[in-house]
Design a protein around this motif. Structure first.
Motif, short mmCIF file in Angstrom:
data_model
loop_
_atom_site.label_atom_id
_atom_site.label_comp_id
_atom_site.label_asym_id
_atom_site.label_seq_id
_atom_site.Cartn_x
_atom_site.Cartn_y
_atom_site.Cartn_z
N ASN A 86 -3.43 4.53 -8.97
CA ASN A 86 -3.09 4.20 -7.59
C ASN A 86 -3.78 5.15 -6.61
N ASN A 87 -4.25 4.60 -5.50
CA ASN A 87 -4.92 5.44 -4.48
C ASN A 87 -3.99 6.47 -3.88
N ASP A 88 -2.71 6.15 -3.84
CA ASP A 88 -1.73 7.05 -3.22
C ASP A 88 -1.11 8.00 -4.23
N ILE A 89 -1.87 8.35 -5.25
CA ILE A 89 -1.25 9.11 -6.34
C ILE A 89 -0.61 10.42 -5.87
N SER A 90 -1.22 11.09 -4.92
CA SER A 90 -0.62 12.37 -4.50
C SER A 90 0.72 12.12 -3.80
N ALA A 91 0.82 11.06 -3.01
CA ALA A 91 2.08 10.72 -2.34
C ALA A 91 3.13 10.29 -3.36
N LEU A 92 2.72 9.52 -4.36
CA LEU A 92 3.64 9.07 -5.41
C LEU A 92 4.16 10.27 -6.21
N ALA A 93 3.24 11.16 -6.57
CA ALA A 93 3.62 12.34 -7.36
C ALA A 93 4.61 13.19 -6.56
N ASN A 94 4.34 13.29 -5.26
CA ASN A 94 5.20 14.05 -4.37
C ASN A 94 6.59 13.43 -4.29
N GLU A 95 6.62 12.10 -4.12
CA GLU A 95 7.89 11.39 -4.03
C GLU A 95 8.70 11.54 -5.32
N ALA A 96 8.01 11.52 -6.44
CA ALA A 96 8.67 11.62 -7.74
C ALA A 96 9.15 13.03 -8.03
N GLY A 97 8.54 14.01 -7.36
CA GLY A 97 8.86 15.41 -7.64
C GLY A 97 8.08 15.95 -8.82
N ALA A 98 6.92 15.33 -9.09
CA ALA A 98 6.08 15.78 -10.20
C ALA A 98 5.42 17.11 -9.84
N ASP A 99 4.98 17.84 -10.87
CA ASP A 99 4.37 19.15 -10.65
C ASP A 99 2.90 19.06 -10.32
N SER A 100 2.28 17.96 -10.75
CA SER A 100 0.86 17.78 -10.52
C SER A 100 0.54 16.32 -10.79
N TYR A 101 -0.73 15.94 -10.64
CA TYR A 101 -1.09 14.56 -10.94
C TYR A 101 -2.50 14.48 -11.47
N LEU A 102 -2.77 13.37 -12.12
CA LEU A 102 -4.07 13.11 -12.71
C LEU A 102 -4.41 11.66 -12.43
N SER A 103 -5.54 11.44 -11.75
CA SER A 103 -5.95 10.08 -11.43
C SER A 103 -6.57 9.41 -12.64
N LYS A 104 -6.33 8.12 -12.76
CA LYS A 104 -7.01 7.32 -13.78
C LYS A 104 -8.09 6.51 -13.08
N PRO A 105 -9.18 6.22 -13.74
CA PRO A 105 -9.54 6.75 -15.05
C PRO A 105 -9.87 8.25 -14.96
N PHE A 106 -9.57 8.98 -16.01
CA PHE A 106 -9.79 10.43 -16.00
C PHE A 106 -10.87 10.75 -17.02
N ASP A 107 -11.52 11.90 -16.85
CA ASP A 107 -12.43 12.28 -17.94
C ASP A 107 -11.72 13.31 -18.82
N ILE A 108 -12.19 13.41 -20.02
CA ILE A 108 -11.52 14.20 -21.05
C ILE A 108 -11.37 15.66 -20.63
N SER A 109 -12.41 16.21 -20.01
CA SER A 109 -12.34 17.63 -19.65
C SER A 109 -11.27 17.88 -18.58
N THR A 110 -11.10 16.91 -17.67
CA THR A 110 -10.06 17.06 -16.64
C THR A 110 -8.67 17.05 -17.28
N LEU A 111 -8.49 16.15 -18.23
CA LEU A 111 -7.21 16.09 -18.96
C LEU A 111 -6.95 17.41 -19.67
N GLU A 112 -7.95 17.91 -20.38
CA GLU A 112 -7.78 19.16 -21.12
C GLU A 112 -7.49 20.33 -20.18
N GLU A 113 -8.18 20.35 -19.04
CA GLU A 113 -7.98 21.44 -18.08
C GLU A 113 -6.56 21.47 -17.53
#
Length: 120
Positions: A86-113
């Protein structure tokens, strides 16, 4: 040193398989679920060190599932990474109270980091 545990919630089997492959390869233990049903029970039974939460989950969506975890005194310390195309991932993560977010599609190195950052 105990092996760190990651729990990935996503309704897309391909993503679960990919995450399992990448994270097991990196030395983590991983559990996956295609649904957020009984989210607190699922998380409590595994007690992961990190959770990836997809936005579009059947029944209980990612926002509600994340809120349930963050409102549970025994689980709220576990970092939740919000996971969405979703384009609004930062807003969604914020609303959910998540600690961070990762956009899809993601690359492997970003996931590992992001995993390293939250588990070190």
């Amino acid at each position: 040193m105990a092996v760190k545990k990651v729990f990935v919630f996503d309704d897309n089997k391909d993503i679960l398989d990919l995450c399992t492959f990448i994270l097991e390869d990196a030395g983590y233990e991983i559990r996956t679920s295609e649904t957020a049903n009984n989210i607190e029970q699922q998380v409590s039974e595994y007690m992961p060190d990190l959770i990836f939460m997809d936005n579009w989950l059947p029944d209980l969506g990612g926002i509600q599932a994340t809120k349930a975890i963050k409102q549970n005194p025994d689980l709220k310390h576990i970092p939740v990474i919000y996971f969405s195309a979703n384009n609004d991932i930062s807003a969604l993560a914020n609303e959910a109270g998540a600690d961070s977010y990762l956009s899809k599609p993601f690359d492997i190195s970003t996931l590992e980091e992001i995993v390293k950052k939250h588990l070190s």
